[in-house]
Scaffold this motif. Structure first.
Motif, short mmCIF file in Angstrom:
data_model
loop_
_atom_site.label_atom_id
_atom_site.label_comp_id
_atom_site.label_asym_id
_atom_site.label_seq_id
_atom_site.Cartn_x
_atom_site.Cartn_y
_atom_site.Cartn_z
N ILE A 207 0.84 -1.18 0.00
CA ILE A 207 0.00 0.00 0.00
C ILE A 207 0.89 1.24 0.00
CG2 ILE A 207 -1.74 1.31 1.27
CD1 ILE A 207 -2.76 -1.29 2.43
N LEU A 208 0.69 2.11 -0.99
CA LEU A 208 1.42 3.36 -1.06
C LEU A 208 0.67 4.43 -0.28
CD1 LEU A 208 2.53 3.56 -4.82
CD2 LEU A 208 3.84 2.74 -2.85
N VAL A 209 1.40 5.16 0.54
CA VAL A 209 0.82 6.27 1.28
C VAL A 209 1.41 7.55 0.70
CG1 VAL A 209 0.49 7.34 3.52
CG2 VAL A 209 0.61 4.84 3.34
N THR A 210 0.57 8.34 0.03
CA THR A 210 1.00 9.58 -0.60
C THR A 210 0.25 10.75 0.02
OG1 THR A 210 -0.67 9.53 -2.36
CG2 THR A 210 1.36 8.28 -2.74
N GLY A 211 0.52 11.94 -0.52
CA GLY A 211 -0.18 13.11 -0.02
C GLY A 211 -1.67 13.08 -0.31
N ASP A 212 -2.05 12.27 -1.27
CA ASP A 212 -3.46 12.17 -1.64
C ASP A 212 -4.16 11.02 -0.93
OD1 ASP A 212 -3.17 14.30 -3.42
OD2 ASP A 212 -2.47 12.97 -5.01
N GLY A 213 -3.43 10.31 -0.08
CA GLY A 213 -4.05 9.20 0.64
C GLY A 213 -3.36 7.88 0.36
N GLU A 214 -4.03 6.79 0.69
CA GLU A 214 -3.48 5.45 0.51
C GLU A 214 -3.94 4.84 -0.82
OE1 GLU A 214 -4.50 3.07 3.84
OE2 GLU A 214 -3.24 4.18 5.25
N PRO A 216 -3.56 1.00 -2.64
CA PRO A 216 -3.04 -0.37 -2.80
C PRO A 216 -2.57 -0.59 -4.24
CG PRO A 216 -5.19 -0.36 -1.73
CD PRO A 216 -4.98 1.02 -2.28
N LEU A 217 -1.41 -1.22 -4.41
CA LEU A 217 -0.90 -1.46 -5.76
C LEU A 217 -1.63 -2.61 -6.44
CD1 LEU A 217 2.96 -1.04 -5.28
CD2 LEU A 217 1.29 0.62 -6.11
N GLY A 218 -2.03 -3.62 -5.65
CA GLY A 218 -2.75 -4.74 -6.24
C GLY A 218 -1.91 -5.56 -7.21
N LEU A 219 -0.62 -5.65 -6.96
CA LEU A 219 0.27 -6.38 -7.86
C LEU A 219 0.54 -7.81 -7.41
CD1 LEU A 219 2.89 -3.55 -8.52
CD2 LEU A 219 1.02 -4.28 -10.01
N GLY A 220 0.07 -8.16 -6.23
CA GLY A 220 0.29 -9.51 -5.73
C GLY A 220 1.63 -9.72 -5.08
N GLY A 221 2.33 -8.63 -4.75
CA GLY A 221 3.62 -8.76 -4.11
C GLY A 221 4.31 -7.42 -3.95
N PHE A 222 5.58 -7.46 -3.57
CA PHE A 222 6.39 -6.26 -3.38
C PHE A 222 7.00 -5.84 -4.71
CE2 PHE A 222 10.51 -4.26 -2.47
CZ PHE A 222 10.11 -3.21 -1.66
N LEU A 223 7.03 -4.53 -4.97
CA LEU A 223 7.53 -4.02 -6.24
C LEU A 223 9.01 -3.70 -6.13
CD1 LEU A 223 6.62 -3.15 -9.11
CD2 LEU A 223 6.34 -0.84 -8.19
N ASP A 224 9.84 -4.58 -6.69
CA ASP A 224 11.27 -4.32 -6.75
C ASP A 224 11.55 -3.37 -7.90
OD1 ASP A 224 14.28 -5.02 -6.46
OD2 ASP A 224 13.81 -5.47 -8.55
N ILE A 225 12.26 -2.27 -7.66
CA ILE A 225 12.46 -1.28 -8.71
C ILE A 225 13.83 -1.43 -9.37
CG2 ILE A 225 10.84 0.45 -7.91
CD1 ILE A 225 13.03 1.79 -6.33
#
Length: 278
Positions: A207-214, A216-225
């Motif tokens: 779940i990304l927490v930004t200035g606009d709120g939370e 969820p990425l919904g990708l089924g896992g952690f996003l390695d960049i």
């Protein structure tokens, strides 16, 4: 002096006419792919696709480089290598970038980086020209040539990853494609700051927490960049470089050299009048 140096050199038109006669495979590959790229360029312009148009122009510029090398530097590029270069650039830029093959086919990038490792080793192996120079008496061993080819390929591979990282960091692109992972291990998660690696397994979502709120990425896992993509690219580049270098090593020790002859540059032979000849 400049006029004397240019005597005997082919013009671009003469080089193309010679290729059509002596190297039809390279000539027609160049003509057909260049024609396709021009059509795509026109479509991009009509659609106001500036980025796509830039990629097409870049490909057209790259397609002229082999001809410039042959006419300006008196270097002969084997027909097989030219065909591979033309097809590789088309597969990477037109099909990979514009047609999104990098996204549609997960192994497309892997295939290209493996091929690049192989081809870059072939380019590095061109230093064998020093061994054939009439002015250089040092004889380079097959082992030295193989190691040089390998190191050249890996160096260019690393530099390319630097370019990808810089483009992602400075321009917020995604050249280093992300990977979805279900487990991570990091000392940054250690609350005691004791350099103890904390492992998190079975990650289902982030779940990304930004200035606009939370969100969820919904990708089924952690996003390695980018890390997994970079290491995979370097690994397959390594495989391609090793394959060519080992093959070149054994070819250098034998009389038959089909691979190195087909894929390495060589100086044009000079005719009796001083002109370049095939």
């Amino acid at each position: 002096m400049k006029k004397k140096l240019s005597e005997g050199r082919e013009t671009k038109r003469q080089a193309l006419l010679r290729k059509r006669k002596e190297e039809p495979a390279a000539f027609w590959t160049y003509v057909v792919l260049r024609f396709i790229v021009i059509l795509i360029l026109i479509r991009c312009i009509l659609r106001a696709d500036i980025e796509g148009a830039f990629v097409c122009v870049l490909v057209l510029v790259i397609y002229t480089l082999p001809l410039l090398v042959e006419t300006r530097l008196d270097i002969e590029i084997p027909s097989a290598l030219e065909v591979i270069i033309f097809v590789f650039v088309f597969a990477a830029e037109i099909m990979g970038e514009l047609q999104a093959y990098f996204i549609k086919y997960s192994n497309w990038d892997t295939m290209l980086h493996t091929s690049a490792g192989f081809l870059l080793a072939a380019v590095g192996f061109v230093l064998w020209l020093l061994n054939r120079s009439e002015n250089v008496k040092v004889q380079l061993s097959p082992g030295y040539l193989a190691i040089t080819a390998f190191c050249f390929s890996m160096t260019i591979g690393v530099l390319w990853e630097f370019i990808e990282f810089s483009a992602d960091r400075l321009f917020l692109l995604d050249m280093q494609k992300d990977t979805i992972v279900n487990a991570i291990s990091s000392v940054s998660l250690d609350p005691t700051d004791s350099n103890i690696s904390i492992t998190v397994r079975d990650i289902k979502d982030v779940i990304l927490v930004t200035g606009d709120g939370e969100m969820p990425l919904g990708l089924g896992g952690f996003l390695d960049i980018g890390l997994y993509d970079t290491m995979e690219d370097l690994f397959v580049n390594f495989i391609g470089a090793v394959v060519f270098s080992v093959a070149a090593f054994f070819e250098c020790r034998s009389e038959k050299r089909p691979l190195t002859t087909a894929l390495t540059l060589r100086r044009k032979r000079k005719s009796a009048e001083g002109g370049a000849a095939k």
